[in-house]
Write an enzyme that holds these catalytic residues in place. Structure first.
Site, mmCIF file in Angstrom:
data_model
loop_
_atom_site.group_PDB
_atom_site.id
_atom_site.type_symbol
_atom_site.label_atom_id
_atom_site.label_comp_id
_atom_site.label_asym_id
_atom_site.label_seq_id
_atom_site.Cartn_x
_atom_site.Cartn_y
_atom_site.Cartn_z
ATOM 1 N N HIS A 165 0.815 -1.206 0.000
ATOM 2 C CA HIS A 165 0.000 0.000 0.000
ATOM 3 C C HIS A 165 0.854 1.264 0.000
ATOM 4 O O HIS A 165 0.399 2.317 -0.424
ATOM 5 C CB HIS A 165 -0.907 0.039 1.232
ATOM 6 C CG HIS A 165 -1.885 -1.094 1.308
ATOM 7 N ND1 HIS A 165 -2.910 -1.257 0.423
ATOM 8 C CD2 HIS A 165 -1.978 -2.134 2.175
ATOM 9 C CE1 HIS A 165 -3.615 -2.332 0.739
ATOM 10 N NE2 HIS A 165 -3.061 -2.877 1.793
ATOM 11 N N HIS A 174 6.008 7.052 6.519
ATOM 12 C CA HIS A 174 5.646 6.450 5.233
ATOM 13 C C HIS A 174 5.209 7.551 4.275
ATOM 14 O O HIS A 174 5.156 8.731 4.646
ATOM 15 C CB HIS A 174 4.542 5.403 5.411
ATOM 16 C CG HIS A 174 3.285 5.974 5.986
ATOM 17 N ND1 HIS A 174 3.034 6.037 7.334
ATOM 18 C CD2 HIS A 174 2.211 6.554 5.384
ATOM 19 C CE1 HIS A 174 1.867 6.611 7.549
ATOM 20 N NE2 HIS A 174 1.350 6.937 6.384
ATOM 21 N N HIS A 217 4.336 11.055 6.232
ATOM 22 C CA HIS A 217 3.707 11.025 7.545
ATOM 23 C C HIS A 217 4.641 10.357 8.549
ATOM 24 O O HIS A 217 5.070 9.219 8.343
ATOM 25 C CB HIS A 217 2.391 10.234 7.503
ATOM 26 C CG HIS A 217 1.312 10.893 6.713
ATOM 27 N ND1 HIS A 217 0.182 10.228 6.273
ATOM 28 C CD2 HIS A 217 1.184 12.176 6.278
ATOM 29 C CE1 HIS A 217 -0.593 11.073 5.614
ATOM 30 N NE2 HIS A 217 0.001 12.252 5.601
ATOM 31 N N HIS A 259 2.794 8.943 0.665
ATOM 32 C CA HIS A 259 1.638 8.875 -0.234
ATOM 33 C C HIS A 259 2.011 9.608 -1.520
ATOM 34 O O HIS A 259 2.630 10.673 -1.473
ATOM 35 C CB HIS A 259 0.415 9.515 0.413
ATOM 36 C CG HIS A 259 -0.018 8.821 1.665
ATOM 37 N ND1 HIS A 259 -0.905 7.776 1.663
ATOM 38 C CD2 HIS A 259 0.343 9.011 2.957
ATOM 39 C CE1 HIS A 259 -1.081 7.346 2.904
ATOM 40 N NE2 HIS A 259 -0.328 8.078 3.707
ATOM 41 N N THR A 294 -5.806 7.590 8.055
ATOM 42 C CA THR A 294 -6.293 7.772 6.687
ATOM 43 C C THR A 294 -6.412 6.459 5.935
ATOM 44 O O THR A 294 -6.587 6.451 4.714
ATOM 45 C CB THR A 294 -5.378 8.732 5.894
ATOM 46 O OG1 THR A 294 -4.087 8.139 5.745
ATOM 47 C CG2 THR A 294 -5.266 10.076 6.587
ATOM 48 N N THR A 295 -6.313 5.358 6.656
ATOM 49 C CA THR A 295 -6.568 4.034 6.086
ATOM 50 C C THR A 295 -7.415 3.248 7.082
ATOM 51 O O THR A 295 -7.452 3.575 8.268
ATOM 52 C CB THR A 295 -5.267 3.260 5.835
ATOM 53 O OG1 THR A 295 -4.587 3.083 7.079
ATOM 54 C CG2 THR A 295 -4.361 3.999 4.873
#
Length: 579
Positions: free
Chosen positions: A86, A114, A140, A116, A224-225
């Site tokens: 992901h 991590h 993040h 995005h 956010t997941t």
């Protein structure tokens, strides 16, 4: 508390399997972001992240003092890098890195960071946006409140602290250095589930660079997941990290993961705050008249604006120059008869917008090259003594115009806004039932014959009954009455229409719209039409017609239209997206 279990549960955007083994994803599976509520009910709550940070509505909080960071300068705390299917996640040494201050009410232990991203430089992928501007990437740093177990932290409204950093692409930035070293590991984690140790001496501060850490926004939100737990105190730094665009491109290229970000969520009643060091310039508000700095003639100078382009909407439709196009076949309208598809109605301050339930209503055919998901419909109007359609036909303006906004099913909204046919808007003129002539009064522009039935007034009565409840700007109300789009359109022929390529009709005016303007107008009781300006509190909400330039207007006539040929009508405006 074991670091491995903490990391498994706390990936804000690092994503995982959850909810009794249900698999979620960003694209390519049943549980994409719009269906995460099926994976975890938390994802449907009111304090979700990410959000758009509208700087014009941010308030300064004098209690947001400077942060204290422990071991952010250490070059040995970044232990490994992982492709978890992901995102790309970097694990930190357990109990070594801490964050406090900055208005936080506790000390937090940093666990991992991590990323995005989107897919190309034309499709950026930050999760948060600033005044609807999306950066290429976002980093993040995820921290857990000290002395709390994972289950306790996810149940605490501020149990998790996440530091968000926008990442901006530069043409000539250093392709070596800390970011060059970190991205060199991407070649070794191309397979999902692969993890390698970090051997280069890289510190967190090396990656942050010269970002001013005293300038930041603060709000309460969620992971956010999935499971989307509402346990996060968010810090989003104002200044972005600048790195070479080629290094950003390595993330989708090497991992084969693209568009790994959740769309922005509704702010609802939350307030976003800023640290005292953060300059809060007035928001870039736009309007239709001259009561703000950015009326239509000045929309082109707004940030990230496309309003000065050569494929702008609306336009005047010159019926004499419209060209027949045999490729304009019949439309297929899926679930236009669904009486429960309208979710809520909102007063945006620029229009009245009806938002539909996700992934229910669709449009295809009609010469469109793709299947489109219907997102919402909205209205444009004039005042008590003037007409307000956006499109005009042979320079004649209609009293109102209704726009049904659709997005390509295979694209995210952000991608659609960057794609020439990413959006398809169906435009319908609206005219009073007691008038058989156009608003301009020209005999040459007779509308529907008097014998033709008006649209379903019961449906319009139901719809307009909600208008007093949204008298205030930004107010919204759920639609509980049974109303379908078919009910509102009534007997209007959908076989005869105009087609051209254009844009959103409100800022940022993205040139991403395939416009369909139907020739036959909807007939609505004039007293119901008057309710729109009266209850919304504003009038003349339409953009003037824009130059056609080199574009062509195409036409399809109904093969067997009853009675006299109906007048050429047009409509178009995707403004509700940004109002």
């Amino acid at each position: 508390m074991h670091l491995s279990s903490t990391l498994l549960l706390l990936c804000v955007g690092a994503l995982l399997k959850c909810a009794a083994g249900s698999e979620w994803c960003y694209t390519g599976c049943d549980h994409t972001p719009s269906h995460w509520g099926d994976v975890s009910s938390f994802c449907l709550d009111k304090r979700q992240s990410p959000i758009d940070i509208a700087t014009g509505y941010v308030k300064t909080d004098p209690n947001l003092h400077d942060f204290a960071f422990v071991n952010f300068t250490s070059k040995s705390v970044i232990k490994s890098i992982t492709n978890n299917g992901h995102t790309v996640k970097c694990k930190l040494e357990e109990n070594a890195v801490e964050v406090s201050g900055g208005g936080l009410n506790a000390t937090y232990s940093a666990l991992q960071f991590h990323f995005h991203w989107g897919d190309t430089e034309h499709h950026p992928g930050s999760e948060h946006t600033i005044n609807r501007h999306r950066y290429p990437m976002e980093m993040h740093i995820v921290s857990l409140k000290k002395d709390l177990a994972v289950q306790e932290a996810t149940g605490d409204s501020e149990g998790i602290a996440v530091l968000g950093f926008f990442i901006n692409a530069t043409e000539d930035g250093d392709a070596s250095g800390p970011w060059g070293e970190l991205t060199s590991y991407l070649t070794n984690i191309t397979g999902v589930g692969t993890e390698v140790n970090i051997t280069h001496p890289i510190s967190i501060n090396d990656l942050i660079g010269d970002v001013n850490l005293t300038k930041f926004y603060r709000y309460l939100g969620s992971l956010t997941t999935p499971d989307c737990n509402e346990a996060v105190v968010w810090t989003v730094f104002q200044e972005p990290i600048n790195i070479n665009k080629n290094l950003i491109q390595l993330f989708p290229e090497k991992t084969k993961l693209s568009n790994v970000y959740r769309p922005t969520q509704n702010l609802n009643t939350r307030q976003v705050y800023a640290s005292p060091a953060t300059p809060l310039t007035p928001g870039h508000s736009w309007c239709y008249d001259d009561h703000c700095n950015y009326s239509p003639p000045y929309w082109h100078v707004l940030p990230q604006s496309h309003c000065g382009g050569e494929h702008q909407s609306p336009i005047n439709i010159d019926t004499k120059t419209a060209m027949e196009d045999e490729n304009l076949d019949d439309f297929t309208f899926t679930k236009f008869d669904d009486k429960h598809a309208i979710k809520y109605i909102i007063n945006t301050g620029h229009a009245v917008k009806c938002v539909l339930k996700e992934d229910v209503v669709e449009v295809s055919g009609g010469g469109l090259a793709h299947v489109y998901s219907t997102l919402q419909f909205h209205f444009h109007w004039g005042s008590h003594d003037s007409d307000g359609s956006e499109h005009t036909v042979d320079s004649k303006r209609y009293p109102m115009e209704m726009h049904i906004v659709n997005k390509r099913k295979d694209l995210t909204l952000e991608q659609a806004l960057q794609t020439p046919d990413g959006l398809a808007v169906l435009g319908f003129f609206i005219q009073a039932t007691d008038s058989t002539k156009s608003s301009g009064g020209s005999e040459a522009h007779e509308t529907n014959p008097p014998s033709q039935p008006a649209s379903d007034m019961d449906a319009w009565n139901k719809l307009t009954s909600y208008l007093p409840a949204i008298h205030n700007i930004s107010s919204q109300v759920n639609v509980t009455e049974e109303i379908s789009i078919d009910d509102l359109l009534g007997t209007v022929s959908r076989d005869a229409f105009y087609r051209y390529s254009g844009s959103l009709t409100t800022p940022s005016c993205n040139q991403a719209v395939v416009w369909t303007v139907f020739k036959e107008s909807i007939k609505v009781d004039k007293n119901l039409m008057k309710m729109f300006p009266a209850e919304a509190g504003y009038h003349d909400v339409f953009r003037p017609a824009q130059p056609l330039h080199s574009r062509k207007i195409y036409t399809r006539s109904a093969s067997s239209a009853p009675g006299p040929t109906t007048q050429f009508l047009l409509l178009a405006c995707l403004c509700a997206f940004f109002v």
